[in-house]
Design a protein around this motif. Sequence first.
Motif, PDB file in Angstrom:
ATOM      1  N   GLY A 278      32.783  30.797  39.822  1.00 24.82           N
ATOM      2  CA  GLY A 278      31.738  30.977  38.983  1.00 24.82           C
ATOM      3  C   GLY A 278      31.495  33.180  39.168  1.00 24.82           C
ATOM      4  O   GLY A 278      30.473  33.347  39.264  1.00 24.82           O
ATOM      5  N   ALA A 279      32.657  34.089  39.282  1.00 26.30           N
ATOM      6  CA  ALA A 279      32.703  34.652  39.363  1.00 26.30           C
ATOM      7  C   ALA A 279      32.588  36.253  37.816  1.00 26.30           C
ATOM      8  O   ALA A 279      33.318  34.939  36.804  1.00 26.30           O
ATOM      9  CB  ALA A 279      33.864  35.738  40.267  1.00 26.30           C
ATOM     10  N   SER A 280      31.747  36.704  37.553  1.00 29.40           N
ATOM     11  CA  SER A 280      31.873  37.599  36.704  1.00 29.40           C
ATOM     12  C   SER A 280      33.629  37.606  36.432  1.00 29.40           C
ATOM     13  O   SER A 280      34.844  38.198  36.892  1.00 29.40           O
ATOM     14  CB  SER A 280      30.937  39.340  36.250  1.00 29.40           C
ATOM     15  N   PRO A 281      34.080  38.169  35.138  1.00 32.73           N
ATOM     16  CA  PRO A 281      35.823  38.706  34.777  1.00 32.73           C
ATOM     17  C   PRO A 281      35.764  39.987  35.172  1.00 32.73           C
ATOM     18  O   PRO A 281      36.751  39.780  35.956  1.00 32.73           O
ATOM     19  CB  PRO A 281      35.061  38.759  33.217  1.00 32.73           C
ATOM     20  N   THR A 282      34.683  40.776  35.116  1.00 27.41           N
ATOM     21  CA  THR A 282      34.724  41.590  36.507  1.00 27.41           C
ATOM     22  C   THR A 282      35.071  42.036  37.804  1.00 27.41           C
ATOM     23  O   THR A 282      36.435  41.976  38.382  1.00 27.41           O
ATOM     24  CB  THR A 282      34.058  43.277  36.264  1.00 27.41           C
ATOM     25  N   VAL A 283      34.558  40.698  38.493  1.00 27.32           N
ATOM     26  CA  VAL A 283      34.927  40.438  39.926  1.00 27.32           C
ATOM     27  C   VAL A 283      36.233  40.065  40.397  1.00 27.32           C
ATOM     28  O   VAL A 283      37.118  40.132  41.233  1.00 27.32           O
ATOM     29  CB  VAL A 283      33.308  39.951  40.101  1.00 27.32           C
ATOM     30  N   ALA A 284      36.180  38.920  38.603  1.00 26.23           N
ATOM     31  CA  ALA A 284      37.434  37.940  39.302  1.00 26.23           C
ATOM     32  C   ALA A 284      38.537  38.892  38.948  1.00 26.23           C
ATOM     33  O   ALA A 284      40.115  38.737  39.405  1.00 26.23           O
ATOM     34  CB  ALA A 284      37.148  36.915  37.815  1.00 26.23           C
ATOM     35  N   ALA A 285      39.021  40.073  38.626  1.00 23.97           N
ATOM     36  CA  ALA A 285      39.670  40.983  38.277  1.00 23.97           C
ATOM     37  C   ALA A 285      39.984  41.366  39.863  1.00 23.97           C
ATOM     38  O   ALA A 285      40.896  41.844  39.812  1.00 23.97           O
ATOM     39  CB  ALA A 285      39.420  41.738  36.777  1.00 23.97           C
ATOM     40  N   MET A 286      38.584  41.724  40.321  1.00 31.73           N
ATOM     41  CA  MET A 286      39.066  42.692  41.353  1.00 31.73           C
ATOM     42  C   MET A 286      39.938  41.499  42.643  1.00 31.73           C
ATOM     43  O   MET A 286      40.616  41.810  43.518  1.00 31.73           O
ATOM     44  CB  MET A 286      37.645  42.550  42.074  1.00 31.73           C
TER      45      MET A 286
END
Length: 319
Positions: A278-286
């Motif tokens: 459920g993370a956003s793409p930016t948080v998932a990239a982190m």
Amino acid sequence: MNIHELGKKLGNASDIVITVLGDYCLDKYLYIDTEKDEQSLETGLIAYQVTKKGLYPGAAGTVVNNLRSLKVQTLCVGVIGDDGEGYELLSVLKKIGADTSYMITDGERCTSTYTKPMRNNTELNRLDFKNFASMSKQTEQKLIENIYAAVKKSNAVIVLDQFLEENCNTVNSSVRDEIAVIADKYPDLIIYADSRAYINLFKNIMVKCNNHEVKDNGESMYQKNKKPVFVTMGENGTMVFDKDGSHKVDAIKVEGPIDICGAGDACTSGIVLGMSLGASPTVAAMLGNIVSSITIKQIGITGTATQEQVVGVIEKCCK
């Protein structure tokens, strides 16, 4: 959701099912004992003595290995040869708990293998097995059937297109076309592709490439597919392009010696798991950057990261 909230949700990773479709390889490390060198009577050359070997799933298998280390359920979809390397590859995939029931064995193919002689902790010239001809139409049709069967059970699909030889391996033009159809049929399904040479040929899905592979900028790639684009830049982090624009996600600083083999695949595993939770793409990239920062510190093997290690990095490095 921020990275700390995502870290807390990693405990739910075992509820996630991810199909990994693509080019499966065997990473075969041969460890040479220099004290046992002997001269060949036939050639006069030094014969290296291998006293240990390490077998790891490579390419698409590296993604699976990372996902399994993070406790994700994985369905493997690919084509291997009816050979010893294929037996070893299936064995190591099963050993880590991956589902190999959708893998296809074809006696007309070889199992792609990276043989890596290690001498004094240094990798010598690699010896590769790979295919230079197309799979049969019969194998291709069975592969597509297996893709659909796995997709129906999955929260996400990762497509790993490893090789430069077009239409000689698992992810050929027919498979790419079918992936685009699946994306239209299942609009809520997370589908993510990583390709060394043909990323521009994928349609309707998320894509990942590194800064050496991008010919067009990330924004134009996003406008083409209207799906998030991830561009990995090593120690410079990851660029994310999505509906909200472009975002730079910093890398995790790593000290000491590193081995970048498999870093991109580790990043892919973290990104797709993050989005599946459920993370956003930016948080998932982190999360992807964190996973890769852990794996590159493992020298001479195809590294992985555990949930505990990931949470440790989040607590230490992420404010």
